[in-house]
Design an enzyme around this catalytic site. Structure first.
Site, PDB file in Angstrom:
ATOM      1  N   ARG A   1      31.988  83.633  10.049  1.00 56.02           N
ATOM      2  CA  ARG A   1      31.732  82.600  11.071  1.00 56.02           C
ATOM      3  C   ARG A   1      32.617  82.723  12.312  1.00 56.02           C
ATOM      4  O   ARG A   1      32.803  81.771  13.064  1.00 56.02           O
ATOM      5  CB  ARG A   1      31.866  81.197  10.485  1.00 56.02           C
ATOM      6  CG  ARG A   1      30.849  80.914   9.414  1.00 56.02           C
ATOM      7  CD  ARG A   1      30.756  79.435   9.104  1.00 56.02           C
ATOM      8  NE  ARG A   1      29.749  79.235   8.093  1.00 56.02           N
ATOM      9  CZ  ARG A   1      29.945  79.431   6.797  1.00 56.02           C
ATOM     10  NH1 ARG A   1      31.127  79.814   6.357  1.00 56.02           N
ATOM     11  NH2 ARG A   1      28.972  79.237   5.949  1.00 56.02           N
TER      12      ARG A   1
ATOM     13  N   LYS B   1      28.175  87.363  26.564  1.00 53.60           N
ATOM     14  CA  LYS B   1      26.954  87.659  25.796  1.00 53.60           C
ATOM     15  C   LYS B   1      27.247  88.874  24.922  1.00 53.60           C
ATOM     16  O   LYS B   1      27.726  89.896  25.417  1.00 53.60           O
ATOM     17  CB  LYS B   1      25.795  88.023  26.723  1.00 53.60           C
ATOM     18  CG  LYS B   1      25.185  86.866  27.485  1.00 53.60           C
ATOM     19  CD  LYS B   1      24.003  87.410  28.277  1.00 53.60           C
ATOM     20  CE  LYS B   1      23.348  86.386  29.151  1.00 53.60           C
ATOM     21  NZ  LYS B   1      22.308  86.978  30.007  1.00 53.60           N
TER      22      LYS B   1
ATOM     23  N   GLU C   1      25.467  98.209  39.385  1.00 54.62           N
ATOM     24  CA  GLU C   1      25.847  96.802  39.150  1.00 54.62           C
ATOM     25  C   GLU C   1      26.833  96.318  40.223  1.00 54.62           C
ATOM     26  O   GLU C   1      26.813  95.152  40.609  1.00 54.62           O
ATOM     27  CB  GLU C   1      26.449  96.626  37.744  1.00 54.62           C
ATOM     28  CG  GLU C   1      25.512  96.966  36.598  1.00 54.62           C
ATOM     29  CD  GLU C   1      24.337  95.993  36.413  1.00 54.62           C
ATOM     30  OE1 GLU C   1      24.343  94.894  37.002  1.00 54.62           O
ATOM     31  OE2 GLU C   1      23.396  96.366  35.680  1.00 54.62           O
TER      32      GLU C   1
ATOM     33  N   LYS D   1      31.153  87.921  38.945  1.00 52.58           N
ATOM     34  CA  LYS D   1      30.476  87.609  37.678  1.00 52.58           C
ATOM     35  C   LYS D   1      31.187  86.473  36.936  1.00 52.58           C
ATOM     36  O   LYS D   1      30.546  85.572  36.405  1.00 52.58           O
ATOM     37  CB  LYS D   1      30.382  88.864  36.798  1.00 52.58           C
ATOM     38  CG  LYS D   1      29.624  88.575  35.512  1.00 52.58           C
ATOM     39  CD  LYS D   1      29.121  89.793  34.804  1.00 52.58           C
ATOM     40  CE  LYS D   1      28.333  89.347  33.558  1.00 52.58           C
ATOM     41  NZ  LYS D   1      27.888  90.459  32.740  1.00 52.58           N
TER      42      LYS D   1
ATOM     43  N   GLU E   1      23.175  80.567  30.978  1.00 52.44           N
ATOM     44  CA  GLU E   1      22.053  80.993  31.817  1.00 52.44           C
ATOM     45  C   GLU E   1      20.946  79.940  31.894  1.00 52.44           C
ATOM     46  O   GLU E   1      19.768  80.224  31.708  1.00 52.44           O
ATOM     47  CB  GLU E   1      21.482  82.326  31.281  1.00 52.44           C
ATOM     48  CG  GLU E   1      20.750  83.095  32.356  1.00 52.44           C
ATOM     49  CD  GLU E   1      20.443  84.542  31.940  1.00 52.44           C
ATOM     50  OE1 GLU E   1      21.353  85.221  31.428  1.00 52.44           O
ATOM     51  OE2 GLU E   1      19.311  84.962  32.167  1.00 52.44           O
TER      52      GLU E   1
ATOM     53  N   ARG F   1      23.235  81.512  36.575  1.00 53.57           N
ATOM     54  CA  ARG F   1      23.542  82.834  35.999  1.00 53.57           C
ATOM     55  C   ARG F   1      22.369  83.811  36.123  1.00 53.57           C
ATOM     56  O   ARG F   1      22.549  85.014  36.093  1.00 53.57           O
ATOM     57  CB  ARG F   1      23.974  82.677  34.530  1.00 53.57           C
ATOM     58  CG  ARG F   1      24.439  83.997  33.947  1.00 53.57           C
ATOM     59  CD  ARG F   1      25.110  83.864  32.588  1.00 53.57           C
ATOM     60  NE  ARG F   1      25.461  85.199  32.130  1.00 53.57           N
ATOM     61  CZ  ARG F   1      26.312  85.497  31.183  1.00 53.57           C
ATOM     62  NH1 ARG F   1      26.930  84.533  30.537  1.00 53.57           N
ATOM     63  NH2 ARG F   1      26.560  86.738  30.853  1.00 53.57           N
TER      64      ARG F   1
ATOM     65  N   ASN G   1      20.558  88.729  37.184  1.00 53.77           N
ATOM     66  CA  ASN G   1      19.446  89.601  36.755  1.00 53.77           C
ATOM     67  C   ASN G   1      18.749  90.259  37.941  1.00 53.77           C
ATOM     68  O   ASN G   1      17.699  90.884  37.771  1.00 53.77           O
ATOM     69  CB  ASN G   1      18.407  88.794  35.965  1.00 53.77           C
ATOM     70  CG  ASN G   1      18.989  88.268  34.664  1.00 53.77           C
ATOM     71  OD1 ASN G   1      19.894  88.876  34.105  1.00 53.77           O
ATOM     72  ND2 ASN G   1      18.505  87.129  34.214  1.00 53.77           N
TER      73      ASN G   1
ATOM     74  N   HIS H   1      16.798  93.492  37.631  1.00 50.57           N
ATOM     75  CA  HIS H   1      16.696  93.842  36.212  1.00 50.57           C
ATOM     76  C   HIS H   1      15.305  93.592  35.614  1.00 50.57           C
ATOM     77  O   HIS H   1      14.986  94.138  34.568  1.00 50.57           O
ATOM     78  CB  HIS H   1      17.757  93.100  35.395  1.00 50.57           C
ATOM     79  CG  HIS H   1      19.133  93.696  35.563  1.00 50.57           C
ATOM     80  ND1 HIS H   1      19.761  93.758  36.794  1.00 50.57           N
ATOM     81  CD2 HIS H   1      19.984  94.280  34.675  1.00 50.57           C
ATOM     82  CE1 HIS H   1      20.950  94.338  36.637  1.00 50.57           C
ATOM     83  NE2 HIS H   1      21.102  94.659  35.368  1.00 50.57           N
TER      84      HIS H   1
ATOM     85  N   HIS I   1      14.466  96.785  33.780  1.00 49.55           N
ATOM     86  CA  HIS I   1      14.287  96.929  32.329  1.00 49.55           C
ATOM     87  C   HIS I   1      12.929  97.544  32.010  1.00 49.55           C
ATOM     88  O   HIS I   1      12.796  98.356  31.083  1.00 49.55           O
ATOM     89  CB  HIS I   1      14.424  95.574  31.633  1.00 49.55           C
ATOM     90  CG  HIS I   1      15.852  95.147  31.464  1.00 49.55           C
ATOM     91  ND1 HIS I   1      16.228  93.846  31.268  1.00 49.55           N
ATOM     92  CD2 HIS I   1      17.004  95.875  31.474  1.00 49.55           C
ATOM     93  CE1 HIS I   1      17.550  93.781  31.151  1.00 49.55           C
ATOM     94  NE2 HIS I   1      18.040  94.993  31.282  1.00 49.55           N
TER      95      HIS I   1
ATOM     96  N   HIS J   1      20.160 103.247  32.964  1.00 49.82           N
ATOM     97  CA  HIS J   1      20.195 101.830  33.363  1.00 49.82           C
ATOM     98  C   HIS J   1      20.453 101.703  34.873  1.00 49.82           C
ATOM     99  O   HIS J   1      19.760 100.959  35.563  1.00 49.82           O
ATOM    100  CB  HIS J   1      21.281 101.109  32.566  1.00 49.82           C
ATOM    101  CG  HIS J   1      21.371  99.653  32.875  1.00 49.82           C
ATOM    102  ND1 HIS J   1      20.404  98.755  32.494  1.00 49.82           N
ATOM    103  CD2 HIS J   1      22.302  98.932  33.577  1.00 49.82           C
ATOM    104  CE1 HIS J   1      20.733  97.540  32.925  1.00 49.82           C
ATOM    105  NE2 HIS J   1      21.884  97.623  33.582  1.00 49.82           N
TER     106      HIS J   1
HETATM  107  N1  GLY Z   1      28.665  90.674  27.896  1.00 50.95           N
HETATM  108  C1  GLY Z   1      27.824  90.813  29.007  1.00 50.95           C
HETATM  109  C2  GLY Z   1      27.422  89.547  29.606  1.00 50.95           C
HETATM  110  O1  GLY Z   1      27.788  88.494  29.136  1.00 50.95           O
HETATM  111  O2  GLY Z   1      26.706  89.533  30.594  1.00 50.95           O
END
Ligand code: GLY
Length: 351
Positions: free
Chosen positions: A108, A130, A172, A214, A224, A228, A232, A235, A239, A249
């Site tokens: 956990r 993320k 990026e 960022k 997001e 946020r 993208n 993207h 993608h 990428h």
């Molecule tokens: N770890 C990448 C992000 O949060 O965008």
């Protein structure tokens, strides 16, 4: 050394720009720690790793799976890791994504940090909280929001990157300038050649500014729900291109940004001169501004990618250099626009 902080619901993260890999022990809490890394890092930098247990996950996007996660869980059990064990992901985007997810879910949740070793990981993948893996052809379908306690960006490690890896990070960096910082874009125009050559002062400024942009966005909207989404930019098409072609990428995001900016010009939001400045800079950074791809396949990939959403998607448009906004756009509208850009997306000649 510049330090950027993120304060969010899932925790506090400190990002150290210019910190050395061999100073990692200074950032670890007392107690047990285990390193998760990949084969490339071991080949190049094993001698610089602290004397801790090291688990390698192989290499490349293909190991970003639940199978890799399961195997790491099993090794952690064998090593008798417990709730007090600290995990460190040392590597590029794949290592950070997998290590962050394992740390967030094993027993956990364990405390964790990253050493980001590629330009893409430093300016994007290690920052933001993320974490996750791919599933069934979908990128990052399984994952968590959870901030690493620290991210160390050792700029010296960038010297060993192949050219394609530099391009991934550079796309990026341009994206961050385009969506949020006209001054940074002008700096890139002044120093494009130095940036490509990874001149230390230039790269330190670009990495620092990218992370600050960022981190600011993530601190205001970690999950997001709104702002946020501007991260993208490029993207949605990027993608889709990555799925249908052999583009990296960075290359796919570069063409994706050109398509999104072209759409912004057509919608009357972005001045043509700004579009021209953007494509000129991408060319100087040796990033592509067009791709030989079958528009029908790209659209199909885009539709599949968005299958869990309605016919309308949140699409990032450019309003000026340094300013972007998110609008709801019908996928049908994107399709219509895409086929009207033959100079960007050229029908691939069939044998
Ligand atoms: N770890 C990448 C992000 O949060 O965008």
């Amino acid at each position: 050394m510049q330090v950027v902080g993120i304060e969010s619901a899932s925790g506090r993260s400190s990002i150290f720009i210019g910190e050395r890999l061999n100073n990692l022990p200074n950032h670890l809490p007392p107690g047990r720690a285990i390193v998760i890394t990949d084969d490339n890092l071991l080949r190049l930098y094993r001698a610089e790793l602290p004397s801790l247990p090291v688990l390698s996950i192989g290499c490349g996007e293909s190991v970003k799976t639940l199978e890799t996660v399961k195997s790491l869980y099993e090794t952690l059990v064998d090593l008798e890791a417990d709730r007090s064990t600290f995990l460190i992901g040392i590597g590029g985007g794949v290592v950070c994504d997998v290590a962050g997810f394992v740390a967030s879910t094993f027993m956990r949740g364990l405390r964790f940090g990253f050493v980001a070793t590629t330009l893409l990981a430093q300016v994007d993948a290690s920052v933001g909280g993320k974490n996750g893996v791919n599933l069934g052809g979908f990128k990052n379908l399984v994952g968590s929001f959870n901030q690493p306690e620290f991210v160390l960006c050792d700029l010296r490690l960038l010297d060993s990157l192949p050219e394609g890896e530099v391009a991934n990070g550079m796309a990026e960096i341009v994206k961050h300038a385009l969506i949020a910082d006209a001054g940074m874009f002008a700096f890139l125009e002044e120093r494009a050649e130095e940036a490509l050559a990874l001149d230390p002062a230039t790269i330190e400024k670009l990495v620092g500014r990218s992370i600050a942009i960022k981190a600011g966005v993530v601190g205001r909207d970690e999950r997001e729900a709104g702002e946020r989404r501007i991260l993208n930019f490029g993207h949605t098409f990027g993608h889709a291109l990555e799925k249908v072609g052999r583009w990296s990428h960075g290359e796919a995001v570069s063409v994706g940004m050109v398509l999104a900016a072209g759409l912004s010009v057509k919608m009357g939001r972005l001045p043509e001169a700004a579009y021209q400045r953007m494509t000129a800079l991408l060319r100087r950074l040796r990033l592509p501004v067009a791709a030989a791809a079958d528009p029908k396949q790209v659209l199909e990939a885009l539709r599949r990618d968005k299958k869990r959403e309605a016919a309308v998607i949140h699409f990032v448009l450019l309003d000026d250099i340094g300013r972007a906004s998110v609008k709801e756009v019908e996928i049908r509208e994107l399709e219509r626009q895409l086929v009207e850009f033959p100079e960007i997306l050229r029908q691939e000649s069939r044998p």
